[in-house]
Design an enzyme around this catalytic site. Sequence first.
Site, short mmCIF file in Angstrom:
data_model
loop_
_atom_site.label_atom_id
_atom_site.label_comp_id
_atom_site.label_asym_id
_atom_site.label_seq_id
_atom_site.Cartn_x
_atom_site.Cartn_y
_atom_site.Cartn_z
N ASP A 210 -14.92 -16.33 3.18
CA ASP A 210 -15.00 -17.80 3.42
C ASP A 210 -13.43 -18.20 2.74
O ASP A 210 -13.35 -18.27 1.39
CB ASP A 210 -16.26 -18.56 2.76
CG ASP A 210 -16.33 -19.94 3.27
OD1 ASP A 210 -15.21 -20.34 3.44
OD2 ASP A 210 -17.13 -20.37 3.07
N ASP A 221 -11.21 -24.63 7.34
CA ASP A 221 -12.51 -23.95 6.56
C ASP A 221 -12.95 -23.17 7.08
O ASP A 221 -13.59 -23.82 8.01
CB ASP A 221 -13.17 -24.85 6.04
CG ASP A 221 -13.57 -24.72 4.99
OD1 ASP A 221 -13.86 -23.10 4.45
OD2 ASP A 221 -14.59 -25.17 4.22
N HIS A 290 -19.36 -30.31 6.46
CA HIS A 290 -18.94 -31.43 5.71
C HIS A 290 -17.63 -32.01 6.11
O HIS A 290 -17.25 -31.24 7.32
CB HIS A 290 -18.53 -31.53 4.38
CG HIS A 290 -18.08 -29.85 4.21
ND1 HIS A 290 -16.36 -29.86 4.51
CD2 HIS A 290 -18.14 -28.66 4.07
CE1 HIS A 290 -15.83 -28.11 4.02
NE2 HIS A 290 -16.86 -27.43 3.98
N HIS A 298 -14.05 -31.40 0.49
CA HIS A 298 -16.00 -32.12 1.09
C HIS A 298 -15.01 -33.81 0.65
O HIS A 298 -15.23 -34.57 -0.07
CB HIS A 298 -16.91 -32.07 0.08
CG HIS A 298 -16.90 -30.14 -0.30
ND1 HIS A 298 -17.25 -29.82 -1.27
CD2 HIS A 298 -17.02 -29.30 0.78
CE1 HIS A 298 -17.55 -27.96 -1.03
NE2 HIS A 298 -18.24 -28.28 0.35
N GLU A 323 -20.96 -25.67 9.47
CA GLU A 323 -20.89 -24.30 8.74
C GLU A 323 -22.87 -23.67 8.59
O GLU A 323 -22.67 -24.93 8.89
CB GLU A 323 -20.33 -23.79 7.91
CG GLU A 323 -20.37 -24.59 6.42
CD GLU A 323 -20.14 -24.16 4.87
OE1 GLU A 323 -19.60 -23.20 4.49
OE2 GLU A 323 -19.72 -24.90 4.67
N GLU A 418 -18.50 -20.15 10.00
CA GLU A 418 -17.74 -21.64 9.95
C GLU A 418 -16.92 -21.74 10.94
O GLU A 418 -16.53 -20.73 11.11
CB GLU A 418 -17.75 -21.82 8.87
CG GLU A 418 -17.40 -23.11 7.97
CD GLU A 418 -16.95 -23.73 6.84
OE1 GLU A 418 -16.63 -24.48 6.69
OE2 GLU A 418 -16.48 -22.09 5.99
#
Length: 437
Positions: A210, A221, A290, A298, A323, A418
């Site tokens: 990640d 992300d 998120h 976030h 994710e 994700e």
Amino acid sequence: MSHKKKTKGKKKGKGRGKGQGRGRGRGRGRGRGRGRTNNNNKNKQNKNKNIKKSQKIQVDTSIKIKTGEGAVKEQTNPPTFTIRELYPEENYPKGRLDEYLNENSFRTTSEEKRLLEIGDFEKRLKALRRAAEVHRQVRQFANSFIKPGIKLWDMCSKMEDMSRKLIEEDGLNAGLAFPTGCSINRCAAHYSPNKGDNTVLRESDVMKIDFGTHVDGYLIDSAYTVCFDSRFDTLLKASKEATYTAVNLAGIDARLSELGEAIEEVITSYELELNGKTYKIKPVSNLGGHSVEQYKIHAGLTVPLVKGGETTKMKEGQIFAIETFASTGTGIVEEEGDCSHYMIKSKGVKRSVNKKSSKRLKSFLLENYGTMAFCPRWIDRLNQKDYYVDLKNLVRNKIVGEYPPLCDIPDSYVSQYEHTLILRPTCKEVLSWGDDY
């Protein structure tokens, strides 16, 4: 970088150094950690003493790194060209484009909506696409050298160095969005090796890669799972298919709760047979996707992994990291082990601290990372000395937040996939989409 919902769960053993379980034992992290006392430390040190401090990593140069459409040249392996050198006209590859359906289908051909995608919005898209192409090429590069036996410290360092090179790291203008996570087995997220951590990847490990990149604070992300043991194929498939399902459902006016219900339905449809025992696969209920904003990984909204989540609708222009985590354990993670992920809190930017050395560290962190996540490995890299006491002081003063590893129960395994997407006025663009996942 995963988002953990706020719960009243207990925190376990935080400190400095290493901190993830292998799926066996009593939930302790392996390796040496400062600030921890453990009767097993001596045995662990003896076990690790024959491991070299660093490895010469062998890259399989026969694996071609695919360059996206519009590049003026082909990328090499190892990569030698920056993304801007490959795309001097800034025509960076687009992500996966999905048309809106039903009541939003008019957006596809709307001139009014098309005009919203020029000017500042177009600059934002270019930044996101540049960061996304770096992510795609770095993970292709990583897959050409990640093999059982690799030291995770060396793996993360090599990936991060390549990200810095391809994105042309430039302070807060371009660089890494957060530390490279390489959580193993029952550890779902937020593990990255600290100094002195000699963990080596094993063939039977389920490792979540990640990592994030950014240009002008616009973040990508994205994560995937690496495992060389085919026994876990079903576990990986559960989270991958759940992520694909949620990505497909995401769109303007889609409710976050609808995504969560669909994710749970997909993941719970799978079972894993392992060593003669059948495990019901569960979504990790206290983790989620998120919303993402500039310099903020976030941004307030949570994409749940189970039904019953918030009913907020997705809106035009928003960015989401979708994710999912699939687990053979309880489906609930707790903070456990030694912290490697830190981030200055939004409210912490204006908070003051009395100690001069802590003030200097805060200034250093803001200058180099802003409100994005960082790790001790990065601070060490910039030759900062004797900062740990001040870092903990900033945590105590609620200026810096710490995000320890998140783990399910011993002997369990967790997988993750994700993607980052943006809800453009005319269509949905899955920015991090690639041929690999």
